[in-house]
Design a protein around this motif. Structure first.
Motif, mmCIF file in Angstrom:
data_model
loop_
_atom_site.group_PDB
_atom_site.id
_atom_site.type_symbol
_atom_site.label_atom_id
_atom_site.label_comp_id
_atom_site.label_asym_id
_atom_site.label_seq_id
_atom_site.Cartn_x
_atom_site.Cartn_y
_atom_site.Cartn_z
ATOM 1 N N ARG A 214 -1.354 -12.474 2.216
ATOM 2 C CA ARG A 214 -2.180 -11.841 3.245
ATOM 3 C C ARG A 214 -3.248 -12.833 3.706
ATOM 4 N N TYR B 239 3.303 -2.608 4.302
ATOM 5 C CA TYR B 239 3.151 -4.037 4.014
ATOM 6 C C TYR B 239 2.059 -4.567 4.927
ATOM 7 N N TRP B 240 1.467 -5.707 4.556
ATOM 8 C CA TRP B 240 0.439 -6.310 5.379
ATOM 9 C C TRP B 240 1.098 -7.146 6.465
ATOM 10 N N ARG C 84 0.863 -1.182 0.000
ATOM 11 C CA ARG C 84 0.000 0.000 0.000
ATOM 12 C C ARG C 84 0.896 1.228 0.000
ATOM 13 N N TRP D 92 -2.242 -3.026 7.777
ATOM 14 C CA TRP D 92 -1.117 -2.475 7.028
ATOM 15 C C TRP D 92 -0.164 -1.795 8.007
#
Length: 94
Positions: free
Chosen positions: A92, A54-55, A40, A62
């Motif tokens: 994810r 990042y997840w 993201r 996030w």
């Protein structure tokens, strides 16, 4: 007629192997093969920089990328990190 989004176009031009989708004040970088979000980006106002996320399966959200907190990255640097860091290939879980 939908209003054009120059930031989305700029990100899409850099991340040519991914799909890009606007999401809550940021942009999701989506794996074309799996349709899963891999990163993201959130634009930092009044700059040409972005914050990369990042997840985190541990946190279930996030999370800012980097050991030193918020990083202000040029789009080319964010692209290089997403393409080369194995962290962005972790699936994810929901």
């Amino acid at each position: 007629m939908a209003k054009s989004d120059p930031t989305l176009a700029q990100i899409a031009a850099q991340f040519t192997h991914h799909d890009i989708e606007k999401s809550s004040g940021g942009y999701l970088i989506i794996n074309r093969r799996t349709s899963n979000p891999v990163a993201r980006l959130r634009p930092i106002p009044d700059t040409d920089r972005f914050e990369l996320f990042y997840w985190s399966n541990v946190k279930g959200r996030w999370t800012t990328f980097g050991n030193m907190g918020r990083m202000k990255l040029m789009l080319t640097s964010a692209h290089e990190i997403v393409e080369n860091d194995p962290m962005f290939r972790v699936p994810r879980t929901r």
